[in-house]
Design a protein around this motif. Structure first.
Motif, PDB file in Angstrom:
ATOM      1  N   GLY A 132       1.004  -1.331  -0.065  1.00 20.01           N
ATOM      2  CA  GLY A 132      -0.102  -0.111  -0.011  1.00 20.01           C
ATOM      3  C   GLY A 132       0.781   1.322   0.253  1.00 20.01           C
ATOM      4  N   ASP A 133       2.012   1.440   0.541  1.00 23.31           N
ATOM      5  CA  ASP A 133       2.505   2.618   0.847  1.00 23.31           C
ATOM      6  C   ASP A 133       3.351   3.011  -0.495  1.00 23.31           C
ATOM      7  N   LYS A 134       3.945   1.763  -1.140  1.00 21.35           N
ATOM      8  CA  LYS A 134       4.416   2.175  -2.529  1.00 21.35           C
ATOM      9  C   LYS A 134       3.365   2.475  -3.433  1.00 21.35           C
ATOM     10  N   ALA A 135       2.164   2.043  -3.558  1.00 19.22           N
ATOM     11  CA  ALA A 135       1.090   2.439  -4.167  1.00 19.22           C
ATOM     12  C   ALA A 135       0.715   3.675  -4.149  1.00 19.22           C
ATOM     13  N   ALA A 136       0.664   4.002  -2.669  1.00 17.25           N
ATOM     14  CA  ALA A 136       0.315   5.370  -2.503  1.00 17.25           C
ATOM     15  C   ALA A 136       1.223   6.507  -2.795  1.00 17.25           C
ATOM     16  N   GLU A 137       2.403   6.279  -2.690  1.00 16.63           N
ATOM     17  CA  GLU A 137       3.676   7.044  -3.412  1.00 16.63           C
ATOM     18  C   GLU A 137       3.404   7.436  -4.815  1.00 16.63           C
ATOM     19  N   LEU A 138       3.048   6.371  -5.562  1.00 16.09           N
ATOM     20  CA  LEU A 138       2.830   6.524  -7.072  1.00 16.09           C
ATOM     21  C   LEU A 138       1.638   7.407  -7.228  1.00 16.09           C
ATOM     22  N   VAL A 139       0.512   7.124  -6.651  1.00 17.97           N
ATOM     23  CA  VAL A 139      -0.645   7.773  -6.756  1.00 17.97           C
ATOM     24  C   VAL A 139      -0.498   9.440  -6.482  1.00 17.97           C
ATOM     25  N   LYS A 140       0.468   9.689  -5.672  1.00 19.73           N
ATOM     26  CA  LYS A 140       0.775  11.160  -5.119  1.00 19.73           C
ATOM     27  C   LYS A 140       1.553  11.633  -6.312  1.00 19.73           C
ATOM     28  N   SER A 141       2.412  10.895  -6.622  1.00 19.29           N
ATOM     29  CA  SER A 141       3.235  11.424  -7.847  1.00 19.29           C
ATOM     30  C   SER A 141       2.551  11.844  -8.923  1.00 19.29           C
ATOM     31  N   VAL A 142       1.683  10.855  -9.214  1.00 18.55           N
ATOM     32  CA  VAL A 142       0.623  11.093 -10.665  1.00 18.55           C
ATOM     33  C   VAL A 142      -0.418  12.436 -10.076  1.00 18.55           C
ATOM     34  N   ALA A 143      -0.902  12.358  -9.092  1.00 21.77           N
ATOM     35  CA  ALA A 143      -2.022  13.484  -8.637  1.00 21.77           C
ATOM     36  C   ALA A 143      -1.333  14.710  -8.578  1.00 21.77           C
TER      37      ALA A 143
END
Lengths: 301, 292
Positions: free
Chosen positions: A107-118
């Motif tokens: 989850g934390d890795k996925a969250a980082e990706l979402v943040k970078s896209v957002a």
């Protein structure tokens, strides 16, 4: 005497949901007439068209599906920006890599990706977890926390996991997608349960979208009835906007796999049908079908 | 309303095991409990009774009649089991049920004449359950005319409109209600009955009672003569005896779409209003209908 067509007016109105913050903010829904009933009133916001982006290199896509993105498929940020260049109103990021039966990205890795896209795109962001009801709790609550304040549209939230995910979305200022398995009674039940602790203005309904020839009429009739019950009968638990997440369902049909032309037709016809049924957001894969759909919506076709 | 106690039902595991093991006390306890609770008839649901229909039915009828004088409703689609049961009944029994199906007309209806008993006739046909009031009417007129020709008078006929679960097909709940409303004009002299608990089939167990009770009151308003129901539901029996008139009034008001100030009502009263609105088809059903 001049003939005047009778005009219906309705007691209910679809909730206006705002996703994204500041300049990115995008309004969804808000209409108090049935889909495309321009002759009965104003449609507050047109249906919004999203293109999907994956968190990892797509597996099993046809070459012609990959082509518009072939140089960016391993770079979700660039892929998302490409989708917007190709005309999408917003981006739908699928966290397929978090699927516990696949790469099982934490989850934390996925969250980082979402943040970078957002933070890199000029549109708001829809985020779909893998659909694993247990893993999605870990992934989506983490995404909610790391992306606090982005007003993402997070889903799917289902009967089995709505409590922790909706709580995280509430705490960190996001919207959620309430998903039920093609059943209007279960759809209402989930809404009723969510509404006890979550604001109506931040919920979008996903009744599940099936592809043309693969049960699309079930999705159609449930979306249509949702609108009838919400707008005509004023049931406040059924007045949230609807998302038709149809791209993967269409792409996996036998017909879409056979040829590019059929793939385009399948996505297009499914999307137009579900828009007529009342979808407020559609998620597409093909830039070409988005282009044609846009022309349809603008009355050019 | 005449209440037919539904608890001796072969789908119940306790009952099916007791029948298999010929354990009379389990069955007799159920019969006594329902009689004490206020049942007017005891329903014996035998299911298809494929294995030893005669032996099973005779045993069941005998053990129940040992502990109660109430009349019995013999509930099976198997004509052999049906005849075995009717033959042994001490009180005038209820044949439950016949229908407009070809096999039922040929094998069940003649038994009602032969044993001079009351008979439930449902609106089912060879095509299944008719979907609306008009097709229910068409079916029942045809089947009752057939029964009359066999010499069964309207007074012995209990018409069953077939109740479907609100969780499966909400519209049908209203259709069956409308049908009961017009039945006395269609077929003067006939009685009526329903499988009441079917309305809550598929609903979470702890929520079934209020659906059954509310629908009973609604159907009763339009003259329903009897119901096969859960007579062990104390509140249901009280409602039927007229001991909760304020609840009945509220249900009628909600049926008439009269304005109701929900904030002035108790939780129990609010629940009856919400349930009436769901059964009338005014609000969409969900398992969470009492929470909205």
């Amino acid at each position: 005497m001049e003939y005047k067509a009778p005009v219906e007016s309705y007691s209910g109105r679809v909730v206006e949901v705002v996703i994204g913050r500041g300049e990115k903010a995008l309004k969804i829904g808000g209409e108090n007439v049935l889909p495309f009933h321009f002759f009965e009133g104003a449609i507050a916001n047109p249906p919004r068209l999203a293109l999907e982006v994956l968190d990892s290199v797509p597996v099993g896509w046809s070459q012609w599906e990959v082509n518009p993105y072939k140089d960016v498929v391993s770079e979700p940020v660039q892929w998302a920006n490409r989708a917007l260049e190709l005309g999408a109103d917003l981006v739908c990021l699928r966290l397929v890599g978090t699927d516990p039966t696949g790469q099982n990205v934490p989850g934390d890795k996925a969250a980082e990706l979402v943040k970078s896209v957002a933070s890199a795109i000029r549109s708001p962001l829809i985020v779909y977890g893998s659909g694993d009801e247990v893993k999605d709790v870990e992934v989506l609550t983490k995404v909610a926390e790391v992306c606090a304040g982005e007003a993402l549209l997070l889903g799917p939230v289902v009967k089995e996991n709505y409590e922790p995910i909706s709580k995280a979305a509430l705490d960190y200022g996001h919207c959620i997608i309430a998903q039920s398995p093609l059943d209007i009674n279960l759809e209402k039940e989930l809404n009723v349960k969510l509404l006890k602790s979550f604001p109506r203005e931040r919920i979008v309904i996903d009744p599940l979208s099936s592809a043309l020839g693969y049960g699309m009429e079930y999705s159609f009739t449930i979306m249509e009835r949702t609108k009838h019950i919400g707008i005509m009968f004023g049931d406040s638990t059924m007045q949230m906007p609807i998302i038709a997440d149809l791209s993967s369902e269409c792409a996996k049909t036998k017909q879409a796999k056979e040829s590019e032309k059929q793939g385009l037709l399948w996505e297009l016809v499914t999307a137009i049908s579900l828009l007529l049924a009342g979808a407020n957001i559609v998620v597409l894969r093909l830039p070409q079908s988005l282009k044609i759909l846009r022309e349809v919506l603008e009355g050019k076709l | 309303m005449v209440l037919i106690g539904e608890s001796i039902h072969i789908i119940s595991r306790r009952v099916s095991e007791a029948v298999r093991d010929r354990n009379a006390s389990v069955i007799q306890e159920l019969a006594k409990a329902q009689a004490e609770a206020g049942a007017d008839y005891i329903d014996l649901n035998l299911g298809p009774a494929k294995k030893d229909p005669v032996g099973m039915t005779e045993w069941l009828v005998n053990v129940v009649q040992e502990v109660t004088n109430l009349p019995l409703s013999i509930d099976t689609l198997n004509p052999i089991a049906m005849e075995a049961g009717l033959r042994l009944c001490k009180k005038r029994p209820l044949l439950n049920s016949a229908s407009g199906r070809t096999d039922s007309k040929a094998e069940m209806l003649p038994l009602a004449k032969k044993y001079n008993c009351d008979v439930v006739i449902s609106v089912l046909t060879d095509k299944g359950c008719p979907p609306d009031v008009d097709s229910r009417t068409e079916s029942i007129m045809e089947t009752v005319a057939y029964a009359n020709e066999l010499g069964i008078p309207n007074e012995d006929i209990w018409v069953d409109p077939i109740i479907l679960p609100v969780s499966a097909d909400q519209k049908q709940v209203r259709e069956a209600l409308e049908f009961i409303k017009i039945l006395p004009d269609l077929l003067p002299g006939v009685k009526s009955t329903v499988g009441l608990s079917n309305v809550s089939n598929g609903t979470p167990e702890e929520l079934r009672g209020i659906l059954n009770r509310t629908y009973m009151v609604m159907l009763g308003r339009y003259g329903l003569y009897s119901a096969i129901a859960d007579t062990l539901d104390h509140e249901l029996v009280k409602l039927n005896r007229g001991e909760l008139p304020h609840i009945v009034d509220l249900i009628y008001k909600a049926m008439d779409s009269e304005p109701i100030d929900m904030s002035s009502l108790s939780k129990q009263e609010q629940d009856y209003v919400k349930t009436t609105r769901v059964l009338m088809g005014e609000t969409l059903y969900s398992h969470a209908w009492l929470e909205a």
